[in-house]
Design a protein around this motif. Structure first.
Motif, short mmCIF file in Angstrom:
data_model
loop_
_atom_site.label_atom_id
_atom_site.label_comp_id
_atom_site.label_asym_id
_atom_site.label_seq_id
_atom_site.Cartn_x
_atom_site.Cartn_y
_atom_site.Cartn_z
N GLU A 1 0.81 -1.40 -0.11
CA GLU A 1 0.12 0.08 -0.03
C GLU A 1 0.92 1.30 -0.04
O GLU A 1 0.51 2.35 -0.76
CB GLU A 1 -1.14 0.02 1.26
CG GLU A 1 -2.09 1.09 1.35
CD GLU A 1 -3.13 0.79 0.13
OE1 GLU A 1 -3.68 1.69 -0.64
OE2 GLU A 1 -3.17 -0.29 -0.42
N ASP A 2 1.92 1.23 0.68
CA ASP A 2 2.86 2.48 0.56
C ASP A 2 3.23 2.77 -0.76
O ASP A 2 3.31 4.03 -1.09
CB ASP A 2 4.08 2.17 1.58
CG ASP A 2 4.02 2.31 3.08
OD1 ASP A 2 2.71 2.63 3.44
OD2 ASP A 2 4.68 1.80 3.60
N TYR A 3 3.62 1.86 -1.57
CA TYR A 3 4.07 2.25 -2.84
C TYR A 3 2.89 2.63 -3.94
O TYR A 3 2.88 3.65 -4.70
CB TYR A 3 4.49 0.59 -3.57
CG TYR A 3 4.93 1.16 -4.99
CD1 TYR A 3 5.70 1.74 -5.55
CD2 TYR A 3 4.18 0.35 -6.18
CE1 TYR A 3 6.04 2.08 -6.85
CE2 TYR A 3 4.28 0.67 -7.42
CZ TYR A 3 5.39 1.38 -7.86
OH TYR A 3 5.59 1.35 -9.11
N LEU A 4 1.54 2.10 -3.50
CA LEU A 4 0.42 2.46 -4.33
C LEU A 4 0.11 4.05 -3.84
O LEU A 4 -0.24 4.61 -4.89
CB LEU A 4 -0.86 1.40 -3.85
CG LEU A 4 -0.61 0.08 -4.59
CD1 LEU A 4 -1.81 -0.59 -4.06
CD2 LEU A 4 -0.20 0.08 -5.94
N ASP A 5 0.28 4.22 -2.75
CA ASP A 5 0.17 5.53 -2.34
C ASP A 5 1.07 6.57 -3.04
O ASP A 5 0.73 7.77 -3.21
CB ASP A 5 0.25 5.71 -0.56
CG ASP A 5 -1.01 5.41 -0.02
OD1 ASP A 5 -2.11 5.27 -0.65
OD2 ASP A 5 -0.78 4.91 1.49
N LEU A 6 2.41 6.10 -3.11
CA LEU A 6 3.31 6.76 -3.84
C LEU A 6 2.88 7.30 -5.42
O LEU A 6 2.88 8.26 -6.01
CB LEU A 6 4.57 6.35 -4.11
CG LEU A 6 5.46 6.29 -2.67
CD1 LEU A 6 6.88 5.53 -2.96
CD2 LEU A 6 6.07 7.81 -2.39
N LEU A 7 2.19 6.23 -5.86
CA LEU A 7 1.54 6.44 -7.13
C LEU A 7 0.62 7.22 -7.35
O LEU A 7 0.43 8.30 -8.02
CB LEU A 7 1.10 4.98 -7.80
CG LEU A 7 2.22 3.97 -8.04
CD1 LEU A 7 1.42 2.54 -8.55
CD2 LEU A 7 3.03 4.49 -9.17
N ARG A 8 -0.27 7.20 -6.07
CA ARG A 8 -1.57 8.15 -6.10
C ARG A 8 -0.99 9.58 -5.86
O ARG A 8 -1.80 10.74 -6.32
CB ARG A 8 -2.46 7.93 -4.79
CG ARG A 8 -3.08 6.33 -5.03
CD ARG A 8 -3.98 6.27 -3.61
NE ARG A 8 -4.63 4.79 -3.84
CZ ARG A 8 -4.10 4.01 -3.36
NH1 ARG A 8 -3.28 3.93 -2.43
NH2 ARG A 8 -4.86 2.65 -3.48
#
Length: 336
Positions: free
Chosen positions: A277-284
């Motif tokens: 989720e941390d990486y997905l948040d970076l994408l967001r």
């Protein structure tokens, strides 16, 4: 375009299926998939398919009570004869078996033949990933897509869905390898709206934006030659493992009177899930280009649409709503 409460739609769809001879638990499952497609803004795989399902049962092309015959050909390879069952019913039983097996072996595969239209692959991917396992799902269809550089439909839309667990909502990607699904073309035709340029060819192999003309023509592969290559690879993979028909030999997902001979494939992987989720948040948080409000993760638009439609109701084209009411009247259901 009326907004219909999702609970009313669920009751109507279930009663129509039960009137057609589908046992209640199986009718609930088939109706749930159709409703989920409507909730997530994928009408091509939603309730417009209900009349065809009923007709296929009446014509002896679908067995309303079958859940599939299972044979384990290898420790982690399940061969499924769908016994002409409803696609979601057969797929659900197969997934239950391979998800349980993957917890023992680490990976398990279900290859399905002789089953009806499976519907929206993301439906299955989300459920499996939400339960903590990774899944790859494939399906084939009639030849609806022209090869890159060709004029004639030779490949299926051959979709893929991938579900990956995260420490929040699962990641789900669901896409056809055509630029648009034929179900979506039918939806455009039902609404009398033109297709986008480059989506389709007519029966003579000429570019068209006429959705009615495109129904008898072919769809473009997404991404040009790369989409063509992926669609071909997925079709070969699924058909060879499932023992199903391929290309122009496939029948039974867009008609009411042919036995379905396409294939479905699920690969389920069990193991430690990473904190993604941390990486997905970076994408967001990536700065968007002009004209784009924000960067989204695949599946988020559908989840937002689902929340809105659960709250406000599901928009249905007037013609589809009238058709559902007619089917409901025939089934003796008193609609909303």
């Amino acid at each position: 375009m009326p907004l219909i409460d999702v609970n009313d739609l669920r009751r109507i769809a279930t009663s129509i299926l039960m009137h057609a001879g589908v046992p209640e638990p199986l009718a609930n499952l088939q109706a749930d998939l159709l409703i989920e497609a409507e909730l997530r803004g994928v009408p091509s795989h939603g309730l417009l398919r209900l009349r065809r399902i009923v007709e296929r049962i009446a014509n002896g092309c679908a067995n309303p009570a079958a859940t599939g015959h299972h044979v384990w050909r290898r420790e982690g390879f399940l061969e499924v004869d769908g016994q002409m069952g409803l696609g979601p019913v057969v797929a659900d039983a197969a997934l239950q078996a391979v998800c349980a097996k993957a917890r023992q072996t680490g990976i398990a595969v279900a290859a399905i033949r002789n089953s009806n239209h499976i519907g929206m692959l993301g439906y299955y991917a989300e459920r499996v990933a939400a339960a903590g396992q990774t899944v790859l799902a494939f399906s084939t269809s009639e030849a609806l897509v022209h090869p890159w550089g060709g004029r004639r439909a030779m490949l299926g839309t051959n979709p893929i869905a991938i579900g990956v667990p995260t420490n929040a909502a699962p990641f789900v990607m669901d896409t056809a390898t055509s630029i648009v699904s034929m179900g979506e073309v039918h939806d455009y035709a039902n609404r009398g709206e033109p297709l986008k340029q480059g989506w389709a060819l007519d029966a003579e192999g000429n570019p068209t934006t006429d959705a009615v003309a495109a129904k008898s023509g072919s769809l473009a592969p997404f991404g040009g030659a790369k989409g063509y290559a992926l669609g071909l690879a997925f079709g070969l993979l699924t058909s060879s493992l499932a023992g199903a028909a391929l290309g122009r030999e496939v029948r039974g997902t867009l008609d009411s009177d042919a036995i379905s001979n396409k294939g479905d494939l699920f690969i389920v992987i069990d193991g430690p899930s990473a904190a993604l989720e941390d990486y997905l948040d970076l994408l967001r948080q990536t700065e968007p280009v002009d004209g784009v409000e924000k960067v989204l993760i695949p599946g988020e638009r559908g989840r937002a649409c689902r929340a809105e439609r659960l709250r406000d109701g599901v928009p249905l084209a007037d013609g589809l709503w009238r058709d559902l009411q007619q089917l409901a009247d025939e089934a003796g259901h008193k609609g909303a």
